[in-house]
Design a protein around this motif. Structure first.
Motif, PDB file in Angstrom:
ATOM      1  N   GLU A  11       3.106  10.847  -6.163  1.00  0.00           N
ATOM      2  CA  GLU A  11       3.229   9.391  -6.308  1.00  0.00           C
ATOM      3  C   GLU A  11       4.529   8.871  -5.683  1.00  0.00           C
ATOM      4  O   GLU A  11       4.527   7.862  -4.985  1.00  0.00           O
ATOM      5  N   SER A  12       5.638   9.559  -5.919  1.00  0.00           N
ATOM      6  CA  SER A  12       6.906   9.093  -5.342  1.00  0.00           C
ATOM      7  C   SER A  12       6.888   9.215  -3.820  1.00  0.00           C
ATOM      8  O   SER A  12       7.424   8.351  -3.123  1.00  0.00           O
ATOM      9  N   LEU A  13       6.244  10.263  -3.313  1.00  0.00           N
ATOM     10  CA  LEU A  13       6.133  10.400  -1.853  1.00  0.00           C
ATOM     11  C   LEU A  13       5.215   9.338  -1.266  1.00  0.00           C
ATOM     12  O   LEU A  13       5.489   8.807  -0.185  1.00  0.00           O
ATOM     13  N   THR A  14       4.138   9.007  -1.981  1.00  0.00           N
ATOM     14  CA  THR A  14       3.237   7.952  -1.521  1.00  0.00           C
ATOM     15  C   THR A  14       3.985   6.632  -1.413  1.00  0.00           C
ATOM     16  O   THR A  14       3.865   5.914  -0.418  1.00  0.00           O
ATOM     17  N   THR A  15       4.784   6.329  -2.405  1.00  0.00           N
ATOM     18  CA  THR A  15       5.584   5.095  -2.397  1.00  0.00           C
ATOM     19  C   THR A  15       6.584   5.119  -1.252  1.00  0.00           C
ATOM     20  O   THR A  15       6.726   4.141  -0.504  1.00  0.00           O
ATOM     21  N   TRP A  16       7.286   6.231  -1.097  1.00  0.00           N
ATOM     22  CA  TRP A  16       8.282   6.356  -0.025  1.00  0.00           C
ATOM     23  C   TRP A  16       7.622   6.178   1.336  1.00  0.00           C
ATOM     24  O   TRP A  16       8.135   5.457   2.193  1.00  0.00           O
ATOM     25  N   LEU A  17       6.489   6.851   1.547  1.00  0.00           N
ATOM     26  CA  LEU A  17       5.785   6.753   2.827  1.00  0.00           C
ATOM     27  C   LEU A  17       5.307   5.331   3.094  1.00  0.00           C
ATOM     28  O   LEU A  17       5.462   4.822   4.214  1.00  0.00           O
ATOM     29  N   ALA A  18       4.744   4.675   2.099  1.00  0.00           N
ATOM     30  CA  ALA A  18       4.268   3.299   2.275  1.00  0.00           C
ATOM     31  C   ALA A  18       5.425   2.377   2.649  1.00  0.00           C
ATOM     32  O   ALA A  18       5.288   1.511   3.524  1.00  0.00           O
ATOM     33  N   GLU A  19       6.576   2.573   2.016  1.00  0.00           N
ATOM     34  CA  GLU A  19       7.752   1.752   2.329  1.00  0.00           C
ATOM     35  C   GLU A  19       8.229   1.986   3.755  1.00  0.00           C
ATOM     36  O   GLU A  19       8.549   1.037   4.480  1.00  0.00           O
ATOM     37  N   ARG A  20       8.292   3.252   4.178  1.00  0.00           N
ATOM     38  CA  ARG A  20       8.735   3.569   5.537  1.00  0.00           C
ATOM     39  C   ARG A  20       7.777   3.018   6.585  1.00  0.00           C
ATOM     40  O   ARG A  20       8.186   2.412   7.568  1.00  0.00           O
ATOM     41  N   ILE A  21       6.495   3.257   6.358  1.00  0.00           N
ATOM     42  CA  ILE A  21       5.490   2.829   7.320  1.00  0.00           C
ATOM     43  C   ILE A  21       5.468   1.300   7.400  1.00  0.00           C
ATOM     44  O   ILE A  21       5.376   0.736   8.491  1.00  0.00           O
ATOM     45  N   ALA A  22       5.591   0.641   6.268  1.00  0.00           N
ATOM     46  CA  ALA A  22       5.641  -0.820   6.258  1.00  0.00           C
ATOM     47  C   ALA A  22       6.837  -1.322   7.070  1.00  0.00           C
ATOM     48  O   ALA A  22       6.721  -2.298   7.830  1.00  0.00           O
ATOM     49  N   LEU A  23       7.963  -0.656   6.932  1.00  0.00           N
ATOM     50  CA  LEU A  23       9.162  -1.020   7.686  1.00  0.00           C
ATOM     51  C   LEU A  23       8.906  -0.933   9.187  1.00  0.00           C
ATOM     52  O   LEU A  23       9.202  -1.858   9.937  1.00  0.00           O
ATOM     53  N   TYR A  24       8.316   0.169   9.631  1.00  0.00           N
ATOM     54  CA  TYR A  24       8.045   0.351  11.058  1.00  0.00           C
ATOM     55  C   TYR A  24       7.043  -0.669  11.591  1.00  0.00           C
ATOM     56  O   TYR A  24       7.135  -1.082  12.739  1.00  0.00           O
ATOM     57  N   LEU A  25       6.077  -1.029  10.746  1.00  0.00           N
ATOM     58  CA  LEU A  25       5.001  -1.920  11.187  1.00  0.00           C
ATOM     59  C   LEU A  25       5.267  -3.386  10.839  1.00  0.00           C
ATOM     60  O   LEU A  25       4.413  -4.234  11.051  1.00  0.00           O
ATOM     61  N   LYS A  26       6.459  -3.648  10.298  1.00  0.00           N
ATOM     62  CA  LYS A  26       6.859  -5.006   9.926  1.00  0.00           C
ATOM     63  C   LYS A  26       5.839  -5.647   8.986  1.00  0.00           C
ATOM     64  O   LYS A  26       5.353  -6.752   9.199  1.00  0.00           O
ATOM     65  N   ARG A  27       5.509  -4.894   7.938  1.00  0.00           N
ATOM     66  CA  ARG A  27       4.597  -5.348   6.883  1.00  0.00           C
ATOM     67  C   ARG A  27       5.273  -5.126   5.542  1.00  0.00           C
ATOM     68  O   ARG A  27       6.317  -4.492   5.457  1.00  0.00           O
ATOM     69  N   ARG A  28       4.623  -5.614   4.492  1.00  0.00           N
ATOM     70  CA  ARG A  28       5.093  -5.338   3.136  1.00  0.00           C
ATOM     71  C   ARG A  28       4.466  -4.018   2.678  1.00  0.00           C
ATOM     72  O   ARG A  28       3.325  -3.725   3.034  1.00  0.00           O
ATOM     73  N   PRO A  29       5.177  -3.226   1.879  1.00  0.00           N
ATOM     74  CA  PRO A  29       4.618  -1.951   1.405  1.00  0.00           C
ATOM     75  C   PRO A  29       3.277  -2.107   0.696  1.00  0.00           C
ATOM     76  O   PRO A  29       2.410  -1.246   0.816  1.00  0.00           O
ATOM     77  N   ASP A  30       3.083  -3.215  -0.018  1.00  0.00           N
ATOM     78  CA  ASP A  30       1.814  -3.392  -0.733  1.00  0.00           C
ATOM     79  C   ASP A  30       0.646  -3.678   0.206  1.00  0.00           C
ATOM     80  O   ASP A  30      -0.505  -3.699  -0.213  1.00  0.00           O
ATOM     81  N   GLU A  31       0.934  -3.876   1.487  1.00  0.00           N
ATOM     82  CA  GLU A  31      -0.123  -4.069   2.486  1.00  0.00           C
ATOM     83  C   GLU A  31      -0.619  -2.736   3.049  1.00  0.00           C
ATOM     84  O   GLU A  31      -1.597  -2.696   3.784  1.00  0.00           O
TER      85      GLU A  31
END
Length: 95
Positions: A11-31
């Motif tokens: 779960e913590s890795l899923t959150t971390w990955l979503a945050e990183r990927i959102a940053l690269y793609l200029k999106r919000r993590p919840d997207e």
């Protein structure tokens, strides 16, 4: 497989990955849905390489640049990273 002593969870890795990927793609993590292929969000090779660098920096793991395509969703990548962390922990712990 035992839970690694590093304190990371899938779960913590899923959150971390979503945050990183959102940053690269200029999106919000919840997207970033954890079960949608990253390519569908437009993750390109530059972002994938950056992600690999962040994984290496934050988790002290060396991952192949193709990891985002080998494990194409956040869920799959998180499970893979947990396995790598557990293996690395077992190896460094002398198990």
């Amino acid at each position: 497989m035992p839970v690694p002593t590093t304190g990371h969870t899938t779960e913590s890795l899923t959150t971390w990955l979503a945050e990183r990927i959102a940053l690269y793609l200029k999106r919000r993590p919840d997207e970033i849905a954890s079960d949608v292929p990253l390519a569908e969000y437009g993750l390109d090779s530059v972002a994938a390489l950056s992600l690999c660098g962040d994984i290496e920096d934050d988790f002290d793991l060396v991952v192949e640049p193709t990891v985002a395509w080998d494990y194409p969703t956040v869920d799959a990548l998180a499970v893979h990273l947990m396995e790598e962390i557990a293996a690395d922990t077992a190896k460094s712990g002398g198990a």
